[in-house]
Scaffold this motif. Structure first.
Motif, short mmCIF file in Angstrom:
data_model
loop_
_atom_site.label_atom_id
_atom_site.label_comp_id
_atom_site.label_asym_id
_atom_site.label_seq_id
_atom_site.Cartn_x
_atom_site.Cartn_y
_atom_site.Cartn_z
N GLY A 29 0.81 -1.22 0.00
CA GLY A 29 0.00 0.00 0.00
C GLY A 29 0.84 1.26 0.00
O GLY A 29 0.62 2.16 -0.80
N GLU A 30 1.87 1.30 0.84
CA GLU A 30 2.64 2.54 0.99
C GLU A 30 3.57 2.80 -0.20
O GLU A 30 3.89 3.94 -0.49
CB GLU A 30 3.43 2.54 2.29
CG GLU A 30 4.46 1.42 2.35
CD GLU A 30 5.46 1.60 3.49
OE1 GLU A 30 5.30 2.55 4.27
OE2 GLU A 30 6.39 0.79 3.58
N GLU A 31 4.00 1.72 -0.87
CA GLU A 31 4.94 1.89 -1.98
C GLU A 31 4.37 2.78 -3.09
O GLU A 31 5.10 3.41 -3.84
CB GLU A 31 5.33 0.54 -2.59
CG GLU A 31 6.26 -0.30 -1.72
CD GLU A 31 5.50 -1.18 -0.73
OE1 GLU A 31 4.33 -0.88 -0.43
OE2 GLU A 31 6.10 -2.16 -0.27
N LEU B 98 13.81 8.58 -11.29
CA LEU B 98 13.59 7.43 -10.42
C LEU B 98 14.92 6.81 -9.99
O LEU B 98 15.95 6.97 -10.66
CB LEU B 98 12.76 6.38 -11.16
CG LEU B 98 11.36 6.81 -11.61
CD1 LEU B 98 10.72 5.74 -12.49
CD2 LEU B 98 10.47 7.12 -10.43
N GLY B 99 14.87 6.10 -8.88
CA GLY B 99 16.03 5.34 -8.39
C GLY B 99 17.03 6.19 -7.65
O GLY B 99 16.92 7.41 -7.58
N GLN B 100 18.00 5.49 -7.07
CA GLN B 100 19.08 6.16 -6.33
C GLN B 100 20.26 6.33 -7.27
O GLN B 100 20.74 5.37 -7.84
CB GLN B 100 19.53 5.32 -5.12
CG GLN B 100 18.39 4.89 -4.21
CD GLN B 100 17.68 6.08 -3.61
OE1 GLN B 100 18.33 7.03 -3.16
NE2 GLN B 100 16.36 6.06 -3.61
N GLY B 101 20.74 7.56 -7.40
CA GLY B 101 21.88 7.83 -8.27
C GLY B 101 23.20 7.54 -7.56
O GLY B 101 23.23 6.99 -6.45
N PHE B 102 24.28 7.92 -8.22
CA PHE B 102 25.61 7.77 -7.61
C PHE B 102 25.72 8.69 -6.41
O PHE B 102 25.29 9.85 -6.47
CB PHE B 102 26.69 8.12 -8.63
CG PHE B 102 26.76 7.19 -9.80
CD1 PHE B 102 27.34 5.93 -9.67
CD2 PHE B 102 26.25 7.56 -11.04
CE1 PHE B 102 27.40 5.06 -10.75
CE2 PHE B 102 26.32 6.70 -12.13
CZ PHE B 102 26.88 5.45 -11.98
N GLY B 225 9.16 0.15 -12.33
CA GLY B 225 10.15 1.20 -12.11
C GLY B 225 10.02 1.94 -10.79
O GLY B 225 10.81 2.83 -10.50
N ILE B 226 9.00 1.59 -10.00
CA ILE B 226 8.77 2.33 -8.75
C ILE B 226 8.76 1.41 -7.53
O ILE B 226 8.33 1.81 -6.45
CB ILE B 226 7.46 3.14 -8.82
CG1 ILE B 226 6.27 2.24 -9.13
CG2 ILE B 226 7.57 4.24 -9.86
CD1 ILE B 226 4.93 2.90 -8.93
N GLY B 227 9.18 0.17 -7.71
CA GLY B 227 9.39 -0.69 -6.55
C GLY B 227 8.23 -1.58 -6.14
O GLY B 227 8.30 -2.21 -5.09
N VAL B 243 16.42 -3.03 -8.28
CA VAL B 243 17.29 -2.16 -9.08
C VAL B 243 16.62 -0.80 -9.29
O VAL B 243 17.28 0.23 -9.29
CB VAL B 243 17.65 -2.84 -10.43
CG1 VAL B 243 18.34 -1.86 -11.38
CG2 VAL B 243 18.57 -4.04 -10.18
N CYS B 244 15.29 -0.80 -9.40
CA CYS B 244 14.59 0.47 -9.68
C CYS B 244 14.47 1.36 -8.45
O CYS B 244 14.27 2.57 -8.58
CB CYS B 244 13.19 0.20 -10.23
SG CYS B 244 12.02 -0.46 -9.04
N LYS B 245 14.57 0.78 -7.26
CA LYS B 245 14.25 1.55 -6.05
C LYS B 245 15.49 1.75 -5.17
O LYS B 245 15.88 2.88 -4.91
CB LYS B 245 13.14 0.83 -5.27
CG LYS B 245 12.49 1.66 -4.21
CD LYS B 245 11.49 2.64 -4.79
CE LYS B 245 10.87 3.47 -3.67
NZ LYS B 245 9.99 4.51 -4.23
#
Lengths: 304, 259
Positions: A29-31, B98-102, B225-227, B243-245
């Motif tokens: 839900g939170e994601e 999106l995602g965590q960069g360097f 792409g958003i976890g 990998v996406c999150k």
């Protein structure tokens, strides 16, 4: 301007609207909250839960096919203990009914999970996954044998006081037989369909594309099959149905409701448009205004 | 929150034999973009196009002086083939960044960047950021000169010190970029890498031996792409990570590569 009534009932569950997030496409839900206000869906179905933690299947776990996606995630989840320790509080904060999807490798697994989840009022009901194509030695095997569907439903009902949803697999010859077995076992609600067992082959590598060889097909490609099955089940079974399979728009959702679904679930659409559930609810409203329909309940099964 | 942002294509040109360079205007995003992050594009004339169905992830290749976003892509399938048809002024549905960069919050004076093939695309953006802090070398590798030409021109233009490896020897050193690093004998105290998994695995082994910390950017087949879907997970020493999150950038030490 007419006042619209989107409320619907699934056995003892009252939903403010008929659009539910499908398991495995909204985390806990939170994601999704950055993209979809968690108060908007009629209900939220969280990621499939197994007793023990599961790391899921090897990569690649996903590939695209025409108008569909093929996944073999394999029910990656933290397991019951971790779920109770960390996820229960997350879903407890949600203001809409939360359905917990459970999977098992044996009848005892299903009964055990049902019993362990019974004490928690944060959980509005259980969706029993007798249909995952990605679980070795379990999952779909239950959903393709009507005797086992009956027994799973019975054992879960025996151990869980709240509403029990049996989620059926489309990978059977006679979907009505499975639905009737679920009803006989005591199911309160039926959800269908899960993904269709399918595969893709990489012609450069000359190997199956998915790490797990087979996967589950979802998305618009399966919608006509899902709709047909909902229609068949609704024609024969009296308990409420959650229809799903490739719903991308409000018009798709209306089709399922006309075929006899009291609610619908949206999965693949969320993976492309994370706000899909909110959009689909708005599109349902637009249809109701256009057709001058006040109550969504009046549409249920109209095409039967 | 950046959902359903419709962005404008400023240009979309073939650059070299293999690559296309897409320039998009998304001023709402540019201030929050870090090297290593990606954007997720819905390709198709209709935003609800069913074929292709899923969004396609693209790493940020560069930012222009006017803060336009550059994405570099190669035609590998239906999505990227359709993307080549986009013209100046067309709109694209973008989710991102999106995602965590360097992570750039470390103290280092001798940074090495190693890139292979398409993995060089996000490293160019990183190298430009790091170049301002001096002391930097970039090693890039690919199949042949044709594949590397575009990158050679970009690094030259940016005045960044770099060396090239090609498998057929048609440009620079003959061999892999990891072979080049071994021969070149650059001794960094920190490194960044992006490229094919086989290359990253070798980089990890060598870095471990020499005790060099660093970061790698990973690629996996991705859906949401958003976890939420868990399609793109990769093994790490903390279990599966998305990998996406949590990624696409991970510390070099935490990633577990299968043999």
């Amino acid at each position: 301007m007419i006042e619209l009534d989107l409320t619907t009932r699934l056995a003892s569950l009252k939903l403010k609207n008929p659009v539910i997030t499908a398991s495995g496409t909204c985390g806990y839900g939170e994601e999704l909250k950055e993209y979809l206000d968690p108060d908007i869906p009629g209900a939220i179905t969280v990621k499939g839960l197994t007793i023990k933690p599961s790391v899921g299947n090897p990569a690649p776990r996903i590939t695209e096919t025409p108008a569909g996606i093929l996944n073999s995630i394999g029910l990656e989840n933290p397991g019951l203990e971790e779920f109770l320790a960390t996820k229960l509080s997350v879903i407890g904060k949600l203001n809409v009914p939360v359905l917990v999807n459970i999977s098992g490798h044996s009848l005892d697994d299903f009964a055990f999970l049902a019993e362990k989840l019974a004490p928690y009022p944060q959980i509005a009901g259980l969706e029993v996954n007798v249909s995952c194509p990605n679980l070795a030695g379990g999952g779909m095997a239950f959903g393709t044998d009507s005797e086992l569907v009956y027994r799973v439903a019975y054992r879960v009902k025996e151990n869980y006081p709240g509403p029990v949803i049996i989620k059926l697999t489309p990978n059977v010859t006679d979907i009505v037989e499975m639905a009737e077995a679920a009803v006989a076992g005591g199911a309160d609600i039926i959800s269908l369909i899960n993904t269709l067992l399918a595969m893709a082959i990489d012609i450069d590598d000359k190997r199956p594309l998915l790490g797990n060889t087979f996967g589950g097909l979802s998305g618009p490609a399966i919608k006509p099959v899902a709709l047909r099955m909902v229609y068949q089940v609704a024609s024969r079974v009296k308990i409420p149905i959650i229809g799903m399979g490739g719903i991308m728009t409000g018009r798709d959702a209306i089709e399922f409701i006309l075929a006899g679904a009291s609610a619908v679930a949206v999965g693949t659409a969320t993976l492309i448009d994370p706000g899909a559930v909110a959009r689909i609810i708005e599109e349902i409203k637009e249809y109701m205004i256009e057709k001058e329909i006040k109550r969504i309940k009046d549409l249920i099964g109209q095409a039967l | 929150m950046v959902i359903g942002l419709m962005v404008e294509v400023k240009s979309n040109q073939r650059v070299g034999n293999d690559y296309y360079l897409l320039k998009i205007r998304a001023l709402e995003l540019t201030d929050s973009i870090f090297p290593g992050q990606f954007v997720h594009l819905k390709i198709g004339r209709d935003n609800l196009s069913f074929d292709p169905l899923l969004r396609r992830p693209f790493s940020i290749h560069d930012l222009s002086d006017e803060k336009d976003i550059y994405l570099l892509y190669r035609v590998v399938g239906k999505g990227t083939r359709i993307l080549t048809d986009y013209k100046t002024g067309d709109k694209l549905d973008l989710l991102g960044p999106l995602g965590q960069g360097f992570k750039l919050d470390f103290v280092s004076r001798k940074i090495l960047i190693i890139g292979g093939g398409m993995g060089i695309a996000p490293l160019y953006f990183l190298a430009k950021r790091l170049a301002k802090q001096n002391l930097l070398k970039v090693l890039i590798g690919g199949k042949n000169k044709e594949e590397m030409e575009y990158f050679i021109a970009r690094f030259r233009q940016a005045d960044i010190e770099f060396a090239v490896a090609t498998m057929d020897g048609s440009a620079g050193f003959q061999g892999t970029v990891v072979d080049l690093w071994q021969k070149d004998n650059t001794q960094p105290d920190y490194l960044f890498a992006c490229g094919p998994e086989a290359m990253l695995r070798e980089v990890q082994v060598i870095a471990q031996k020499k005790g060099i910390p660093g970061q790698v950017s990973l690629e996996e087949r991705m859906a949401c792409g958003i976890g939420v879907c868990l399609s793109c997970v990769h093994k790490t020493n903390k279990g599966n990570q998305r990998v996406c999150k949590e990624g696409p950038v991970f510390s070099l030490e935490e990633v577990v590569f299968d043999d």
